[in-house]
Design a protein around this motif. Sequence first.
Motif, PDB file in Angstrom:
ATOM      1  N   VAL A 221       0.872  -1.168   0.000  1.00 61.12           N
ATOM      2  CA  VAL A 221       0.000   0.000   0.000  1.00 61.12           C
ATOM      3  C   VAL A 221       0.912   1.222   0.000  1.00 61.12           C
ATOM      4  O   VAL A 221       1.830   1.316   0.806  1.00 61.12           O
ATOM      5  CB  VAL A 221      -0.921   0.026   1.237  1.00 61.12           C
ATOM      6  CG1 VAL A 221      -1.761   1.307   1.254  1.00 61.12           C
ATOM      7  CG2 VAL A 221      -1.813  -1.210   1.278  1.00 61.12           C
ATOM      8  N   TYR A 222       0.671   2.141  -0.932  1.00 62.62           N
ATOM      9  CA  TYR A 222       1.527   3.331  -0.973  1.00 62.62           C
ATOM     10  C   TYR A 222       0.676   4.590  -1.044  1.00 62.62           C
ATOM     11  O   TYR A 222      -0.507   4.543  -1.377  1.00 62.62           O
ATOM     12  CB  TYR A 222       2.509   3.266  -2.137  1.00 62.62           C
ATOM     13  CG  TYR A 222       1.939   3.486  -3.510  1.00 62.62           C
ATOM     14  CD1 TYR A 222       2.032   4.727  -4.132  1.00 62.62           C
ATOM     15  CD2 TYR A 222       1.323   2.445  -4.206  1.00 62.62           C
ATOM     16  CE1 TYR A 222       1.528   4.930  -5.407  1.00 62.62           C
ATOM     17  CE2 TYR A 222       0.820   2.641  -5.479  1.00 62.62           C
ATOM     18  CZ  TYR A 222       0.917   3.887  -6.072  1.00 62.62           C
ATOM     19  OH  TYR A 222       0.402   4.074  -7.329  1.00 62.62           O
ATOM     20  N   MET A 223       1.274   5.733  -0.679  1.00 58.02           N
ATOM     21  CA  MET A 223       0.522   6.982  -0.677  1.00 58.02           C
ATOM     22  C   MET A 223       1.427   8.175  -0.932  1.00 58.02           C
ATOM     23  O   MET A 223       2.658   8.095  -0.807  1.00 58.02           O
ATOM     24  CB  MET A 223      -0.217   7.170   0.642  1.00 58.02           C
ATOM     25  CG  MET A 223       0.682   7.420   1.848  1.00 58.02           C
ATOM     26  SD  MET A 223      -0.264   7.938   3.280  1.00 58.02           S
ATOM     27  CE  MET A 223      -1.357   6.551   3.513  1.00 58.02           C
ATOM     28  N   ASN A 224       0.781   9.281  -1.272  1.00 58.31           N
ATOM     29  CA  ASN A 224       1.459  10.553  -1.496  1.00 58.31           C
ATOM     30  C   ASN A 224       1.623  11.256  -0.150  1.00 58.31           C
ATOM     31  O   ASN A 224       0.827  12.113   0.231  1.00 58.31           O
ATOM     32  CB  ASN A 224       0.647  11.411  -2.469  1.00 58.31           C
ATOM     33  CG  ASN A 224       1.270  12.778  -2.700  1.00 58.31           C
ATOM     34  OD1 ASN A 224       2.453  12.985  -2.457  1.00 58.31           O
ATOM     35  ND2 ASN A 224       0.460  13.722  -3.159  1.00 58.31           N
ATOM     36  N   SER A 225       2.658  10.856   0.584  1.00 60.68           N
ATOM     37  CA  SER A 225       2.966  11.483   1.864  1.00 60.68           C
ATOM     38  C   SER A 225       4.423  11.185   2.164  1.00 60.68           C
ATOM     39  O   SER A 225       5.132  10.615   1.334  1.00 60.68           O
ATOM     40  CB  SER A 225       2.053  10.950   2.979  1.00 60.68           C
ATOM     41  OG  SER A 225       2.254  11.678   4.174  1.00 60.68           O
ATOM     42  N   PHE A 226       4.890  11.564   3.352  1.00 63.86           N
ATOM     43  CA  PHE A 226       6.234  11.190   3.749  1.00 63.86           C
ATOM     44  C   PHE A 226       6.209  10.768   5.213  1.00 63.86           C
ATOM     45  O   PHE A 226       5.413  11.270   6.015  1.00 63.86           O
ATOM     46  CB  PHE A 226       7.241  12.315   3.487  1.00 63.86           C
ATOM     47  CG  PHE A 226       6.930  13.646   4.136  1.00 63.86           C
ATOM     48  CD1 PHE A 226       7.630  14.085   5.257  1.00 63.86           C
ATOM     49  CD2 PHE A 226       5.947  14.480   3.606  1.00 63.86           C
ATOM     50  CE1 PHE A 226       7.355  15.312   5.845  1.00 63.86           C
ATOM     51  CE2 PHE A 226       5.674  15.720   4.181  1.00 63.86           C
ATOM     52  CZ  PHE A 226       6.384  16.137   5.296  1.00 63.86           C
ATOM     53  N   GLU A 227       7.033   9.802   5.548  1.00 63.02           N
ATOM     54  CA  GLU A 227       6.974   9.151   6.856  1.00 63.02           C
ATOM     55  C   GLU A 227       7.088  10.137   8.014  1.00 63.02           C
ATOM     56  O   GLU A 227       6.447   9.975   9.055  1.00 63.02           O
ATOM     57  CB  GLU A 227       8.087   8.102   6.960  1.00 63.02           C
ATOM     58  CG  GLU A 227       7.921   6.939   6.010  1.00 63.02           C
ATOM     59  CD  GLU A 227       9.047   5.923   6.116  1.00 63.02           C
ATOM     60  OE1 GLU A 227       9.966   6.140   6.936  1.00 63.02           O
ATOM     61  OE2 GLU A 227       9.006   4.910   5.385  1.00 63.02           O
ATOM     62  N   GLU A 228       7.908  11.166   7.837  1.00 64.54           N
ATOM     63  CA  GLU A 228       8.197  12.085   8.925  1.00 64.54           C
ATOM     64  C   GLU A 228       7.029  13.021   9.248  1.00 64.54           C
ATOM     65  O   GLU A 228       7.025  13.674  10.292  1.00 64.54           O
ATOM     66  CB  GLU A 228       9.444  12.926   8.570  1.00 64.54           C
ATOM     67  CG  GLU A 228      10.718  12.117   8.451  1.00 64.54           C
ATOM     68  CD  GLU A 228      10.845  11.329   7.144  1.00 64.54           C
ATOM     69  OE1 GLU A 228      11.775  10.524   7.028  1.00 64.54           O
ATOM     70  OE2 GLU A 228      10.011  11.537   6.227  1.00 64.54           O
ATOM     71  N   LEU A 229       6.023  13.084   8.373  1.00 60.93           N
ATOM     72  CA  LEU A 229       4.853  13.921   8.630  1.00 60.93           C
ATOM     73  C   LEU A 229       3.994  13.329   9.735  1.00 60.93           C
ATOM     74  O   LEU A 229       3.475  14.053  10.587  1.00 60.93           O
ATOM     75  CB  LEU A 229       4.025  14.072   7.347  1.00 60.93           C
ATOM     76  CG  LEU A 229       2.793  14.967   7.422  1.00 60.93           C
ATOM     77  CD1 LEU A 229       3.164  16.401   7.783  1.00 60.93           C
ATOM     78  CD2 LEU A 229       2.024  14.942   6.098  1.00 60.93           C
ATOM     79  N   ASP A 230       3.839  12.014   9.740  1.00 58.05           N
ATOM     80  CA  ASP A 230       3.035  11.300  10.744  1.00 58.05           C
ATOM     81  C   ASP A 230       3.803  10.083  11.235  1.00 58.05           C
ATOM     82  O   ASP A 230       3.435   8.940  10.943  1.00 58.05           O
ATOM     83  CB  ASP A 230       1.700  10.847  10.141  1.00 58.05           C
ATOM     84  CG  ASP A 230       0.746  11.990   9.900  1.00 58.05           C
ATOM     85  OD1 ASP A 230       0.361  12.655  10.876  1.00 58.05           O
ATOM     86  OD2 ASP A 230       0.391  12.236   8.729  1.00 58.05           O
ATOM     87  N   PRO A 231       4.885  10.278  11.987  1.00 61.45           N
ATOM     88  CA  PRO A 231       5.741   9.139  12.341  1.00 61.45           C
ATOM     89  C   PRO A 231       5.039   8.041  13.138  1.00 61.45           C
ATOM     90  O   PRO A 231       5.280   6.860  12.899  1.00 61.45           O
ATOM     91  CB  PRO A 231       6.875   9.787  13.154  1.00 61.45           C
ATOM     92  CG  PRO A 231       6.393  11.149  13.526  1.00 61.45           C
ATOM     93  CD  PRO A 231       5.419  11.558  12.484  1.00 61.45           C
TER      94      PRO A 231
END
Length: 461
Positions: A221-231
């Motif tokens: 499952v992938y998304m347009n975000s980055f891990e550090e936004l919602d760790p």
Amino acid sequence: MTKPSEPTRDSHVAVLAFPFGTHAAPLLTVTRRLASAAPSTVFSFFNTAHSNSSLFSPGDEADRLENIRVYDVPDGVPEGYVFSGRPQEAIELFLGSAPENFRREIAAAETEVGRDVKCLLTDAFFWFAADMATEMNASWVAFWTAGANSLSAHLYTDLIRETIGVKEVDGRMEETLGFISGMEQIRVKDIPEGVVFGNLDSVFSNMLHQMGLALPRATAVYMNSFEELDPTLTVNLMSKFKRYLSIGPLALLFSPSQRETTLHDPHACLAWMEKRSTDSVAYIAFGRVMTPPPGELVAIAQGLESSKVPFIWSLQEKNMVHLPKGFLDRTREQGMVVPWAPQVELLNHEATGVFVSHGGWNSVLESVSAGVPMICRPIFGDHALNARSVEAVWEIGMTIINGVFTKDGFEESLDRVLVQDDGKKMKVNAKKLKELAKEAVSTEGSSFENFKGLLDEVVKV
């Protein structure tokens, strides 16, 4: 059409787009990036004719990657059908026939390409892709087009229903979801309609519930975000899926030259911005799908005129009729109202001080990527959840006072973000997230590595 003498490509990926709202465009953006990185893989892109016509202009065939093939699938509307005007009617018709239509079109593409599909790359809404992939002996890679917060709401729907209760929900709207790791600041009233309130039996609500149950079966499952936004949410979701990959922000991952060859700015918005001081301009846009009601458009106009804040307002021409009489003339020096604006470039301009938005995920992430504070006016879906995150989790903006635009409330919100100390803190926090986003897409960043992981999952033979 593939010629019989043409050598067989390494692998064949079927891309299934959800043709409503703003879903298909980011899926196509990622598909193009994958196709560029894997030129020997064929990507068959399946979408309705209407949606495809909005994604592909007639003159862009020369710029289209050779290994992306575009196919039209039926929209599910019977011949001669008369719409009754019910909300989500077109979506219901599409979903009712989608599994059968996709199967038929994929089979035809397999014959044309000369190779079986080994990966289904789909919008996450298509829960039925789990069974399709099993039948086809293919992997299922699902794209969630929103954020980790709304994905969690749908993944944990049963737990939320059991804990909050759907019958007692009216009295518990202010309670927070502290029983879900990473959702401690989210209130019951912030989560999308169809989880514990609203019509839980609608086709759309059922689709999202079924999706939440099916996604753990996906290969990734992938998304347009980055891990550090919602760790915290990232760690939680990694434990729920076989592979969970944040590959964004797409606005940063793909440079302007990869998005388009020449900047499209028909109303000279950027030239106008050059004359404005740093952090002074309010950029206002609510997307192409939904707009606040006419009375609120009047309130926005009145608040802008009274505040004297410089502005660029992207407003579809059909809605300009609702603006107060004489507003455009009176504010000719103060700002501009245009039917379309280059959003990413405007947000990244140093003169932009606040983004006034509906709080859709793409808009939120583009604002985060640019380090611009927000004023959110949620309309539907995940908007309230995103607005709550903007305000209470990331502290980079606020929800419009009382949830709707009034002249005084909007003026007060603009003053808070652009002038008050509160707004200065939002700006600092927004800049911090911008730097984290830039790091994530750098060559050693989490999103860069996750994109390589996505590529590996998609092109496996």
